[in-house]
Motif scaffolding. Structure first.
Motif, PDB file in Angstrom:
ATOM      1  N   ALA A  59      49.360  43.862  46.011  1.00  0.00           N
ATOM      2  CA  ALA A  59      48.361  43.301  45.096  1.00  0.00           C
ATOM      3  C   ALA A  59      47.661  42.104  45.737  1.00  0.00           C
ATOM      4  O   ALA A  59      46.427  41.977  45.691  1.00  0.00           O
ATOM      5  N   ALA A  60      48.449  41.210  46.351  1.00  0.00           N
ATOM      6  CA  ALA A  60      47.862  40.030  46.979  1.00  0.00           C
ATOM      7  C   ALA A  60      47.015  40.406  48.192  1.00  0.00           C
ATOM      8  O   ALA A  60      45.924  39.854  48.409  1.00  0.00           O
ATOM      9  N   TRP A  61      47.508  41.356  48.982  1.00  0.00           N
ATOM     10  CA  TRP A  61      46.804  41.771  50.196  1.00  0.00           C
ATOM     11  C   TRP A  61      45.465  42.414  49.850  1.00  0.00           C
ATOM     12  O   TRP A  61      44.415  42.057  50.410  1.00  0.00           O
ATOM     13  N   PHE A  62      45.489  43.356  48.916  1.00  0.00           N
ATOM     14  CA  PHE A  62      44.234  43.992  48.521  1.00  0.00           C
ATOM     15  C   PHE A  62      43.314  43.007  47.811  1.00  0.00           C
ATOM     16  O   PHE A  62      42.090  43.130  47.883  1.00  0.00           O
ATOM     17  N   GLY A  63      43.903  42.033  47.125  1.00  0.00           N
ATOM     18  CA  GLY A  63      43.071  40.990  46.522  1.00  0.00           C
ATOM     19  C   GLY A  63      42.306  40.213  47.580  1.00  0.00           C
ATOM     20  O   GLY A  63      41.120  39.880  47.395  1.00  0.00           O
ATOM     21  N   ASN A  64      42.965  39.916  48.706  1.00  0.00           N
ATOM     22  CA  ASN A  64      42.278  39.247  49.814  1.00  0.00           C
ATOM     23  C   ASN A  64      41.144  40.103  50.363  1.00  0.00           C
ATOM     24  O   ASN A  64      40.053  39.603  50.660  1.00  0.00           O
ATOM     25  N   VAL A  65      41.423  41.406  50.514  1.00  0.00           N
ATOM     26  CA  VAL A  65      40.406  42.311  51.048  1.00  0.00           C
ATOM     27  C   VAL A  65      39.194  42.367  50.113  1.00  0.00           C
ATOM     28  O   VAL A  65      38.034  42.344  50.566  1.00  0.00           O
ATOM     29  N   ILE A  66      39.449  42.408  48.811  1.00  0.00           N
ATOM     30  CA  ILE A  66      38.347  42.437  47.840  1.00  0.00           C
ATOM     31  C   ILE A  66      37.532  41.156  47.922  1.00  0.00           C
ATOM     32  O   ILE A  66      36.293  41.180  47.916  1.00  0.00           O
ATOM     33  N   SER A  67      38.218  40.018  48.030  1.00  0.00           N
ATOM     34  CA  SER A  67      37.519  38.730  48.130  1.00  0.00           C
ATOM     35  C   SER A  67      36.662  38.667  49.381  1.00  0.00           C
ATOM     36  O   SER A  67      35.517  38.179  49.357  1.00  0.00           O
ATOM     37  N   GLU A  68      37.202  39.175  50.496  1.00  0.00           N
ATOM     38  CA  GLU A  68      36.432  39.187  51.739  1.00  0.00           C
ATOM     39  C   GLU A  68      35.216  40.096  51.619  1.00  0.00           C
ATOM     40  O   GLU A  68      34.137  39.784  52.140  1.00  0.00           O
ATOM     41  N   SER A  69      35.378  41.192  50.908  1.00  0.00           N
ATOM     42  CA  SER A  69      34.271  42.144  50.766  1.00  0.00           C
ATOM     43  C   SER A  69      33.139  41.565  49.942  1.00  0.00           C
ATOM     44  O   SER A  69      31.969  41.608  50.344  1.00  0.00           O
ATOM     45  N   ILE A  70      33.473  41.011  48.778  1.00  0.00           N
ATOM     46  CA  ILE A  70      32.417  40.523  47.878  1.00  0.00           C
ATOM     47  C   ILE A  70      31.783  39.231  48.398  1.00  0.00           C
ATOM     48  O   ILE A  70      30.701  38.850  47.945  1.00  0.00           O
ATOM     49  N   SER A  71      32.453  38.558  49.354  1.00  0.00           N
ATOM     50  CA  SER A  71      31.865  37.349  49.937  1.00  0.00           C
ATOM     51  C   SER A  71      30.939  37.668  51.100  1.00  0.00           C
ATOM     52  O   SER A  71      30.370  36.762  51.710  1.00  0.00           O
ATOM     53  N   GLY A  72      30.795  38.957  51.420  1.00  0.00           N
ATOM     54  CA  GLY A  72      29.842  39.377  52.445  1.00  0.00           C
ATOM     55  C   GLY A  72      30.317  39.256  53.870  1.00  0.00           C
ATOM     56  O   GLY A  72      29.497  39.195  54.798  1.00  0.00           O
ATOM     57  N   LYS A  73      31.624  39.254  54.090  1.00  0.00           N
ATOM     58  CA  LYS A  73      32.149  39.099  55.441  1.00  0.00           C
ATOM     59  C   LYS A  73      32.175  40.411  56.226  1.00  0.00           C
ATOM     60  O   LYS A  73      32.361  40.401  57.434  1.00  0.00           O
ATOM     61  N   TYR A  74      32.028  41.542  55.547  1.00  0.00           N
ATOM     62  CA  TYR A  74      32.121  42.833  56.213  1.00  0.00           C
ATOM     63  C   TYR A  74      30.737  43.337  56.589  1.00  0.00           C
ATOM     64  O   TYR A  74      29.842  43.416  55.736  1.00  0.00           O
ATOM     65  N   ASN A  75      30.572  43.692  57.846  1.00  0.00           N
ATOM     66  CA  ASN A  75      29.301  44.264  58.283  1.00  0.00           C
ATOM     67  C   ASN A  75      29.427  45.781  58.416  1.00  0.00           C
ATOM     68  O   ASN A  75      30.449  46.374  58.039  1.00  0.00           O
ATOM     69  N   ALA A  76      28.393  46.412  58.973  1.00  0.00           N
ATOM     70  CA  ALA A  76      28.375  47.874  59.057  1.00  0.00           C
ATOM     71  C   ALA A  76      29.505  48.402  59.928  1.00  0.00           C
ATOM     72  O   ALA A  76      30.070  49.474  59.662  1.00  0.00           O
ATOM     73  N   GLN A  77      29.866  47.648  60.972  1.00  0.00           N
ATOM     74  CA  GLN A  77      30.926  48.102  61.865  1.00  0.00           C
ATOM     75  C   GLN A  77      32.282  48.095  61.146  1.00  0.00           C
ATOM     76  O   GLN A  77      33.107  48.997  61.338  1.00  0.00           O
ATOM     77  N   VAL A  78      32.511  47.091  60.321  1.00  0.00           N
ATOM     78  CA  VAL A  78      33.745  47.049  59.529  1.00  0.00           C
ATOM     79  C   VAL A  78      33.778  48.220  58.556  1.00  0.00           C
ATOM     80  O   VAL A  78      34.817  48.852  58.340  1.00  0.00           O
ATOM     81  N   ASP A  79      32.622  48.534  57.964  1.00  0.00           N
ATOM     82  CA  ASP A  79      32.539  49.657  57.032  1.00  0.00           C
ATOM     83  C   ASP A  79      32.916  50.965  57.723  1.00  0.00           C
ATOM     84  O   ASP A  79      33.638  51.795  57.155  1.00  0.00           O
TER      85      ASP A  79
END
Length: 290
Positions: A59-79
């Motif tokens: 839960a905590a790990w995926f919560g971090n991933v969600i926070s990173e996603s909605i904060s715009g840290k992921y680019n097309a290569q990460v996708d």
């Protein structure tokens, strides 16, 4: 001073504690279940502690991933990396079920005929299992698994087939609604998918109780019982996990996450759900019908 992330640079999280902590909780879970099954009372306690801790880590790990996603840290290569990772994960799941379907095929096409004396199994049949004839469903030579009845394919299994096929339609409608930016329709149809998955699990639970209490069909009912419950049971576990993922995605949609152009979290769960649907069609055909 807060650091910003360059969108042109592949994002790698720094100093994440979750892989290390997760390895400890998984080890505790495995150690607990091993000792529980070997008669040590403390193993059961350790198993549930480890399981709860593992769920907390996830839960905590995926919560971090969600926070990173909605904060715009992921680019097309990460996708692209996420998509490749999900494809490999589903491939591993395909091979997982292929092993159980392979066991079912081997038992029906090779093991049972050999035990009944076909081919080079004549001596085995004569000295160990005289009089045993191959047939399916089988409770094993000499009726080792005891008498049982099978579950008719055109009863509850058909109902569950219709439920899962319908859920595949509803999640597809929800996906199209997301791409069209129709939030109301997205939330409704995604909720309908969750409801259908939940009803499926309830029907399967009732089917299991009926099999054990009224049909004499258990995990120990010969090769048929073991393959039946291993295949349907693991599939049910995947439906449960898929339903949990759908609930998380539904809650995220309620909070306004995802956009028509960026919603791989939704797509990944949809891929998984369609995979679960396809596996069930194979189960319905090879376990219930044939």
């Amino acid at each position: 001073m807060a650091q910003t992330h360059d969108a042109n640079v592949y994002y790698v999280p720094h100093h994440s504690p979750w892989p290390f902590i997760g390895s400890i909780t998984l080890f505790a879970t495995a150690l607990g279940v091993a000792n529980w099954f070997n008669g040590h009372a403390w193993g059961q306690t350790l198993f549930f502690i480890g399981l709860a801790a593992t769920l907390g880590v996830l839960a905590a790990w995926f919560g971090n991933v969600i926070s990173e996603s909605i904060s715009g840290k992921y680019n097309a290569q990460v996708d692209v990396s996420f998509r490749m990772g999900m494809m490999w994960f589903i491939f591993s799941e395909v091979m997982f079920f292929a092993a159980f379907f392979g066991a079912l095929f081997y038992a029906r096409q090779f093991a049972l005929p050999w035990l009944s004396g076909e081919g080079d199994g004549a001596l085995t049949n004569q000295y160990l299992w005289p009089g045993f004839t191959a047939g399916w469903p089988s409770n094993g030579p000499a009726g080792i698994g005891g008498a049982f009845q099978t579950i008719p394919a055109w009863g509850l299994p058909l109902v569950n087939t219709l439920l899962l096929l319908s859920s595949g339609v509803t999640i597809t409608i929800a996906h199209h609604a997301l791409k069209a930016n129709r939030r109301g329709a997205l939330i409704f149809w995604l909720g309908a998918t969750i409801l259908l998955g939940t009803v499926f699990l309830c029907v399967q639970g009732y089917e299991y109780v009926h099999a054990y209490q009224e049909l004499g069909l258990t995990l120990g009912s010969g090769i048929y019982g073991s393959t039946f419950f291993m295949l349907t049971g693991f599939h049910g576990m995947h439906v449960f996990l898929g339903t949990v993922m759908l609930i998380v995605i539904w809650l995220r949609c309620m909070k306004g996450h995802f956009s028509p152009d960026h919603h791989f979290g939704f797509e990944a769960v949809a891929w998984y759900w369609h995979f679960v649907d396809v596996v069930w069609l194979g189960l319905f055909l090879f376990v219930y019908v044939l």
